[in-house]
Design an enzyme around this catalytic site. Sequence first.
Site, PDB file in Angstrom:
ATOM      1  N   ASN B 233     -35.799  48.561 121.709  1.00  0.00           N
ATOM      2  CA  ASN B 233     -35.567  48.660 123.159  1.00  0.00           C
ATOM      3  C   ASN B 233     -34.669  47.592 123.739  1.00  0.00           C
ATOM      4  OD1 ASN B 233     -36.942  50.942 123.497  1.00  0.00           O
ATOM      5  ND2 ASN B 233     -38.780  50.035 124.321  1.00  0.00           N
ATOM      6  N   ASN B 255     -34.467  52.964 124.365  1.00  0.00           N
ATOM      7  CA  ASN B 255     -35.236  54.032 124.978  1.00  0.00           C
ATOM      8  C   ASN B 255     -34.411  54.624 126.114  1.00  0.00           C
ATOM      9  OD1 ASN B 255     -37.344  55.652 125.665  1.00  0.00           O
ATOM     10  ND2 ASN B 255     -38.840  54.047 125.306  1.00  0.00           N
ATOM     11  N   PRO B 256     -34.186  55.929 126.117  1.00  0.00           N
ATOM     12  CA  PRO B 256     -33.388  56.499 127.207  1.00  0.00           C
ATOM     13  C   PRO B 256     -33.933  56.181 128.590  1.00  0.00           C
ATOM     14  CG  PRO B 256     -33.591  58.084 125.459  1.00  0.00           C
ATOM     15  CD  PRO B 256     -34.469  56.923 125.079  1.00  0.00           C
ATOM     16  N   SER B 257     -35.221  55.927 128.675  1.00  0.00           N
ATOM     17  CA  SER B 257     -35.755  55.622 130.006  1.00  0.00           C
ATOM     18  C   SER B 257     -35.169  54.319 130.536  1.00  0.00           C
ATOM     19  CB  SER B 257     -37.273  55.528 129.951  1.00  0.00           C
ATOM     20  OG  SER B 257     -37.662  54.404 129.220  1.00  0.00           O
ATOM     21  N   SER B 341     -45.307  53.878 119.120  1.00  0.00           N
ATOM     22  CA  SER B 341     -44.322  52.963 119.690  1.00  0.00           C
ATOM     23  C   SER B 341     -43.091  52.945 118.791  1.00  0.00           C
ATOM     24  CB  SER B 341     -44.918  51.572 119.791  1.00  0.00           C
ATOM     25  OG  SER B 341     -45.116  51.060 118.508  1.00  0.00           O
ATOM     26  N   GLY B 343     -41.687  50.485 117.717  1.00  0.00           N
ATOM     27  CA  GLY B 343     -41.912  49.466 116.703  1.00  0.00           C
ATOM     28  C   GLY B 343     -42.488  50.054 115.433  1.00  0.00           C
ATOM     29  N   HIS B 389     -49.187  54.704 124.652  1.00  0.00           N
ATOM     30  CA  HIS B 389     -49.142  54.172 123.297  1.00  0.00           C
ATOM     31  C   HIS B 389     -50.545  53.689 122.929  1.00  0.00           C
ATOM     32  CE1 HIS B 389     -44.934  54.515 123.011  1.00  0.00           C
ATOM     33  NE2 HIS B 389     -44.635  53.550 123.845  1.00  0.00           N
TER      34      HIS B 389
END
Lengths: 335, 415
Positions: B233, B255-257, B341, B343, B389
């Site tokens: 991210n 993350n596209p968000s 996640s 990760g 998550h």
Amino acid sequence: MLVRCYRGKLSVWAALCVLVLCWFYIFPGYRLPRDKEIVEEVLRHGEAWQKNQSGIDLYRKLLTECCDPRRMFAVTKENSPIGKVLWYDGEFYHSHTVNNETYPLFVQDNPLQLPLKKCAVVGNGGILRHSKCGRDIDQADFIMRCNLPPLSKEYVEDVGTRSHLVTANPSIIEKRFQNLLWSRKAFVDSMKVYGSSYIYMPAFSMKPGTDPSLRAYYALADTSSNLTMLFANPEFLRTVGKFWKARGVHARRLSTGLFLVSLALGLCEEVTAYGFWPFSVGLDEQPVSHHYYDNILPYKWFHAMPEEFVQLWHLHKSGTLRMRVGHCPGQEGGR
Amino acid sequence: MLRRRMGYTDPSSGKDILGNRSLCFIFICAFGLVTLLQQILYGKNYIKSAQQFSRLKGDETGNWTGPVNFSDDGSLKPARNGRKRYLENYDGSYEYNSTACRELRQEIMDVKVLTMVKTSELFERWRNLQVCRWEQSKEETSNFKMSLSRCCNAPAFLFTTKRNTPAGTKLRYEVDTSGILPITTEVFKMFPDDMPYSKSQYKKCAVIGNGGIIKNSKCGKEIDSADFVFRCNIPPINEKYSTDVGTKTDLVTINPSIITERFQKLEKWRRPFYEVLQNYENSSVVLPAFYNTRNTDVSFRVKYMLDDFDSQRGVFFFHPQYLLNVQRFWAVQGVRAKRLSSGLMLVTAALEMCEEVHLYGFWAFPMNPSGIFITHHYYDNVKPRPGFHAMPHEIFNFIHMHTRGIINVHTGPCT
């Protein structure tokens, strides 16, 4: 029950009446002289043209009174501070309030070096093709062009190479550059033709045009291009529209060319217009394409090009501006 | 007159029982009732889930104000406490295979599920284990890698490539089960020819989580010495943090968000985002473009943008099927969440791509193993949506894997 029914019918009739009235307002019964008559008139008039300083001054005064192009032609920080409501001129009831996001995109003040001496307004009419006007156009001090016209090699002879102000319609950005949502390289590259001119976009005229226009600004700014974006002031566009409507141009919207001519009339000392020819037949009875680069006809009822042409022709006859129709006299004296 | 009125009103009132007005009234009543019911039910549930959540994550906060509160522990306590003191006195690292370490490892493996013991208890066992030197267990690791390659096969399916996603395929989204993206030539052009990484290509990999645990750990040098560094991210790695998190980056997820929120979906300015990416020198960028339909456009735009700026940076998209497989794999291992996640995704990929995987900054509890409160991320303290998550479960899983000798989880400061 009956009464209600009757009322319902009444309202239908009323609506119909209003519609008919609107119809007559938009498309009035009287019409222009036929295309052919106009062509004949142009031919009869011939090449003779006499500059008429009083006419130029009169029009500059009229335009300054109605529209104030010096101050209002673009959206600037000066005339549109934060919180100013810009009413869209092409929409019925829609506005944009200048906010923190849009305010920094505007130029500080009118960036043009006034007064301008010799201006050339280059329309995209097919009449320009094989006209050999390129050199003539390039000699002007300030050259305005419409709708991102191609200036590639094959047209240089006819349309010239220099440009100082180029208008861009948001619809072009939508059609040719996918709204600038994906790759922007094609757009940025195609804009390099215009050197360091001003790109004049009517961002606040139509609702769907705002985002593409702003995106065009971002795209140019991201690549640190030396083009300057100017956003057309909707107020100016509206007043100019009114100005011409009072002089008998009945259209939903004026063409970009007429906007530019009005702008030039207000700002320049001498105006020459090239490539304004909305008819499908040229002076020599040969068919002429709609644009000098293609033959895609516009949406039918949107612009009233012949009416505009008649108005411009009146100005030409009175010596206020010069219309170049047909070939330009070559430097070698050939004509 | 009255009679006539009555006579007139009677049928109409009879009709009105199911007339417009009463129907309307009934609807409104029903709607109100349903809303009220929902409020009651969900409200209660919400409270319950919140309690559960706090029990899971941070109920021990009260207990963890200091080491004084150990007194209410179970029967195991005296022995362990005794050993702890003994270990601390020893002041050095035990060999991996020493009996003490074996016992310590067994203690952690005894905790089968996270909710079995208090978090404080788990933390203590984890802390005790730190005295043992970590060593990779060849057998466990190869077994694990085997099962991973059977389920997920990252070296072939981690990203969408021209090889594993030919043009014309109808790509299924990860969560939008109804959403299908036909791979047109336009999309196909954006894919790399083949996977850029192969199986066990790198010796030592580091996966950097963004947990607050990494703050003040001074692990930067150790991280930079790894052969391949994963980050999640687009975390900040400027001078302020580089001593703790290092600067080397080979693969970074976005993350596209983040793009949607911080960079207006790249519909407006693009240079600011480009400048942010310039911080990660030559790292490739990975986006979960096919997670749901909203992500796709934004992710493609990143690719277009980098092409426009003539950047040589690789842009990859996670293969949705790979992510689904990974999710299924971990669900079997006990990590059930709406979404893993990023990760964990990276760790899974790293396990197949590298011989040795080191984890830094993975710790999803409100305090570090010695009970001191930490921020959620090392750069901010913005908590994610609850229930999205299952971080503590993931971390618990990592602890187990550390104990089994598959990965090395670093939670303390580096030397």
